[in-house]
Scaffold this active site. Structure first.
Site, PDB file in Angstrom:
ATOM      1  N   GLU A 267      41.765  45.668  36.863  1.00 17.86           N
ATOM      2  CA  GLU A 267      41.270  46.947  37.367  1.00 17.86           C
ATOM      3  C   GLU A 267      41.329  47.945  36.215  1.00 17.86           C
ATOM      4  O   GLU A 267      42.355  48.061  35.543  1.00 17.86           O
ATOM      5  CB  GLU A 267      42.132  47.446  38.528  1.00 17.86           C
ATOM      6  CG  GLU A 267      41.656  48.775  39.086  1.00 17.86           C
ATOM      7  CD  GLU A 267      42.584  49.334  40.156  1.00 17.86           C
ATOM      8  OE1 GLU A 267      42.191  50.316  40.810  1.00 17.86           O
ATOM      9  OE2 GLU A 267      43.708  48.799  40.309  1.00 17.86           O
TER      10      GLU A 267
ATOM     11  N   ARG B 274      54.752  35.751  37.848  1.00 16.09           N
ATOM     12  CA  ARG B 274      54.515  36.959  37.070  1.00 16.09           C
ATOM     13  C   ARG B 274      55.644  37.117  36.051  1.00 16.09           C
ATOM     14  O   ARG B 274      56.791  36.770  36.325  1.00 16.09           O
ATOM     15  CB  ARG B 274      54.482  38.172  38.002  1.00 16.09           C
ATOM     16  CG  ARG B 274      54.443  39.506  37.286  1.00 16.09           C
ATOM     17  CD  ARG B 274      54.317  40.642  38.278  1.00 16.09           C
ATOM     18  NE  ARG B 274      54.480  41.949  37.628  1.00 16.09           N
ATOM     19  CZ  ARG B 274      54.104  43.099  38.175  1.00 16.09           C
ATOM     20  NH1 ARG B 274      53.550  43.091  39.371  1.00 16.09           N
ATOM     21  NH2 ARG B 274      54.293  44.225  37.556  1.00 16.09           N
TER      22      ARG B 274
ATOM     23  N   LYS C 249      51.212  49.889  36.724  1.00 14.00           N
ATOM     24  CA  LYS C 249      50.332  50.830  36.026  1.00 14.00           C
ATOM     25  C   LYS C 249      50.498  52.247  36.570  1.00 14.00           C
ATOM     26  O   LYS C 249      50.371  53.220  35.821  1.00 14.00           O
ATOM     27  CB  LYS C 249      48.885  50.364  36.137  1.00 14.00           C
ATOM     28  CG  LYS C 249      48.576  49.148  35.289  1.00 14.00           C
ATOM     29  CD  LYS C 249      47.092  48.834  35.229  1.00 14.00           C
ATOM     30  CE  LYS C 249      46.583  48.258  36.523  1.00 14.00           C
ATOM     31  NZ  LYS C 249      45.166  47.852  36.429  1.00 14.00           N
TER      32      LYS C 249
END
Length: 744
Positions: free
Chosen positions: A244, A465, A475
């Site tokens: 994104e 992850r 973020k």
């Protein structure tokens, strides 16, 4: 006829310097060269005015000499300048200039024995011979007259006299380095929007192909990545990396990118880089540009570049279709109430409203009207499910306040990632969607929505992850640090972004090696930063030049009472890797040392001054506080054994041409080892995460550009982040973790 020659003797003091050239070997049977006599007249150029040529054999050599005439003195000065020009061209390996100079000299010597007079050697002849001996590659031997001249000089002078003058060359190099400047544009640059938009995709492919040449990735991934994807067939696998554009890529994204790349290449398939641009409130073109830059850095040679926004028209039509089919409904409840109902497994009152009412409100949403702005679209799944992701998730939201970075104000309603991703994956031909294990609970939702959309099934595969101590990869939280001035920007060297760690001194090869060494494991664990930096140090240690920096605060002047003036010498940039070249070192009567090192010295006790030799402190002058030292009187001991001393001291010459440095030693941005979702980051900020030390470094540091990693002795490895383009502006260097230095 017997000619009289003057022998000019030049004493070269080595002072332990390594030299870059030596005198040519004299032939076993030195042939006696013909001596040539001529009568010349003065000319404006030392390489003109040919004269008659006569020859006779040389039988004796004496040291008697006559004084030069005024014209000969002028000619000698010009030939000395010519010698300097040849030496300079030889040092710079300027083949074109050298050849031109040698042709002119060879033609001149066809009618002469020496350059200035024909009856005796002068200082200019010695200087020219030394300069010619410094020309590499056997070029001089191609010119007969020059060869004759060099051999004649070798017969009448000691070899050491005619050796290419290393001391002069080193001095010239030292002076050149002292005055070296770097052009503007020395700051760590950000990619411009226009430039990145046009060139980043092309740069990414080019960089990736170079990185992957000769099976480069095979070696790094030949272990834990060797697993099989479900229903994977060679030539038919298609993966996607869907960031994104709401921030720069961080090391977690890097793992996702490299994993998708690996499987696409392993199965000879296709890799799609897709920007998931469904939320204009958080997304910017700047983020798109820098993600493309990061992909180029990672060597991600994707096959297609797409945007979810490319599919907005189809997704909105799909919304129409599914609304009419009764699969979607418009909810007018507030965000708070919707959250409460989902937590309590309570159906919304809007869930049972008619298709007509839903379509009416849906049209208001597409218009962005006041009524539409109070609504959202949800998909009917199962409000009683134990999996919260299945309790009628939101599929569309309105946004009229922020223009989309690509579509502008064209749309007033946007799909959520949860609704758009299954659709775009299917229509773009993705066969395997790789997702981090945090999305495990959403797999059921993904598959349900994809089926409800009438699309083919895409295989899902999850992996762990990467999480690091004292770090957040959110973020949203990273943006908070930027917005609140706790970080410079997304390239801050304390950030876990790709650009942040590279700016801090991380080699991209080390980042890739570490990520790929983690493999495709599904086990989530918390990693220490020192592991990844240890991988980095192994890669950079042998390629890093060494230099000296002395802290400004408390520095001590050492004065040698037996130093015979200034002397330039050369030393290897890295003793373990001579290919890195040399540093020029200026030895002076007065030098600087750091207070900490000065305190190790004792009167009468021999110590070693690195890159020089041993010295004996004679008198240590203490400051008024009785704790610190102001100056030291010492004597050099050139015969001392450097292996026998316990104290080794780094030093710098005390003069004005040192390079002003600003060293930054960073700590973590947050104070908690494992931050949790509920933590208030205001309470976790490390307000003292940047320790700055003012220093001066040796003049060789001027030869480097941005991004060069250097080792500052006794301090650690540092990367040059900013270059001082003026004397008043310091060079800014960042400490590379895991290599020494202080931790803030």
């Amino acid at each position: 006829k017997t000619h009289t020659h003057v022998v000019v003797v030049v004493v070269v003091v080595a002072m332990g310097a390594s030299t870059s050239a030596s005198a040519p070997q004299q032939p076993d049977d030195a042939e006696k060269s013909s001596s040539k006599s001529t009568t010349t007249t003065s000319s404006s150029s030392p390489l003109t005015t040919p004269a008659k040529k006569t020859t006779s054999k040389m039988t004796t050599t004496t040291t008697t000499t006559r004084s030069l005439t005024k014209d000969e003195e002028t000619s000698a000065k010009r030939f000395l300048e010519e010698a300097n020009a040849i030496a300079s061209a030889a040092r710079n390996e300027d083949a074109k200039t050298i050849e031109k100079q040698l042709k002119t000299i060879d033609a001149y010597l066809q009618t002469r024995t020496y350059f200035v007079t024909d009856s005796q050697q002068t200082e200019a002849d010695v200087a020219l011979c030394k300069a010619l001996n410094g020309v590499k590659g056997g070029v001089v031997a191609k010119f007969a007259e020059i060869k004759r001249f060099v051999e004649l000089m070798a017969q009448t002078n000691e070899a050491s006299v005619l050796a290419a003058d290393s001391s002069a060359a080193v001095k010239a190099l030292g002076k050149q380095v002292e005055k070296m400047t770097v052009s503007e544009g020395g700051e760590a640059g950000k990619i411009s929007k226009g430039q990145a938009k046009k060139e980043a995709a092309k740069a990414a492919k080019k960089a990736a192909k170079a990185a992957n040449k000769n099976g480069g990735d095979k070696k790094a991934t030949s272990g834990s990545f060797e697993i099989n994807l479900k229903d994977a067939e060679d030539g038919k696998v298609c993966t996607r990396f869907p960031p994104e554009p709401s921030g720069y890529l961080h090391i977690g994204h890097a793992k996702a990118a490299l994993l998708n790349h690996y499987f696409a290449r392993r199965y000879k398939g296709t890799l799609i880089l897709r920007f998931d641009d469904t939320n204009p409130s958080k997304e910017k073109q700047d983020f798109v540009d820098n993600i493309l830059k990061d992909c180029a850095t990672l060597g991600l040679d994707y096959d297609k570049l797409t945007y979810t926004s490319d599919s907005f028209p189809q997704i909105l039509k799909l919304g129409d279709k599914m609304m009419k089919e009764g699969k979607l409904y418009v909810d007018t409840a507030s965000v708070e109430k919707m959250r409460e109902e989902r937590m309590s497994k309570t159906e919304s009152a809007c869930r049972s409203q008619s298709v007509e009412e839903n379509m009416k409100l849906w049209e208001e949403m597409k218009k962005g009207s006041d009524v539409g702005l109070e609504c959202c679209v949800r998909i009917k799944i199962d409000m009683q499910s134990d999996n919260g992701c299945m309790r009628d998730p939101v599929c569309f939201r309105c946004n009229v306040e922020t223009l989309h970075h690509r579509t502008g104000e064209k749309y007033k309603v946007y799909p959520t990632y949860d609704f758009a991703c299954p659709f775009v994956d299917a229509i773009e031909g993705v066969t395997h969607a790789l997702r981090t294990s945090e999305y495990k609970d959403r797999e059921e939702q993904y598959q349900f929505i994809q089926k409800a959309q009438g699309q083919r099934e895409v295989n899902l595969w999850d992996y762990s992850r990467m999480n690091f101590t004292y770090t957040t990869l959110s973020k949203r939280k990273l943006q908070w640090f930027v917005d609140n001035k706790h970080a410079e920007d997304w390239t801050d060297p304390r950030f876990p972004t790709v650009q942040g760690v590279v700016r801090r001194g991380m080699r991209i090869e080390a980042l890739k090696e570490f990520i790929l060494s983690q493999g495709a494991s599904k086990n989530t664990n918390m990693m220490e930063w020192d592991k990844i930096w240890a991988v980095n140090k192994k890669l950079i240690a042998a390629e890093t030049p060494m230099h000296v920096a002395v802290k400004d605060e408390g520095r001590v002047k050492v004065i040698f009472d037996n130093c015979d003036g200034d002397k330039w010498v050369t030393k290897p940039k890295n003793p373990k890797n001579k290919e890195l070249g040399i540093n020029v070192v200026l030895r002076k009567k007065e030098v600087w040392v750091e207070q900490e090192e000065a305190l190790k010295l004792k009167e009468g006790e021999e110590a070693t001054f690195t890159m020089w030799g041993n010295a004996i402190p004679r008198k240590i002058h203490m400051a008024k506080d009785g704790k610190s030292i102001e100056t030291i009187d010492a004597s050099l001991n050139p015969d001392g054994d450097v292996k026998s001393t316990k104290v080794k001291v780094n030093w710098l010459p005390a003069y004005d041409e040192l390079v002003e440095l600003e060293l930054h030693d960073f700590g973590y941005l947050i104070t908690k080892k494992q931050p949790e979702d509920g933590d208030d980051f205001k309470d976790l900020v490390n307000l003292d995460s940047d320790k700055v030390t003012k220093c001066h470094g040796d003049c060789n540091l001027r030869t480097y550009q941005l991004g060069q990693v250097v080792e500052l002795k006794n301090k650690g490895f540092y990367i040059i982040d900013k270059i001082g383009v003026e004397n008043s502006i310091p060079y800014v260097l960042f400490n590379v973790p895991g290599t020494g230095g202080k931790v803030a």
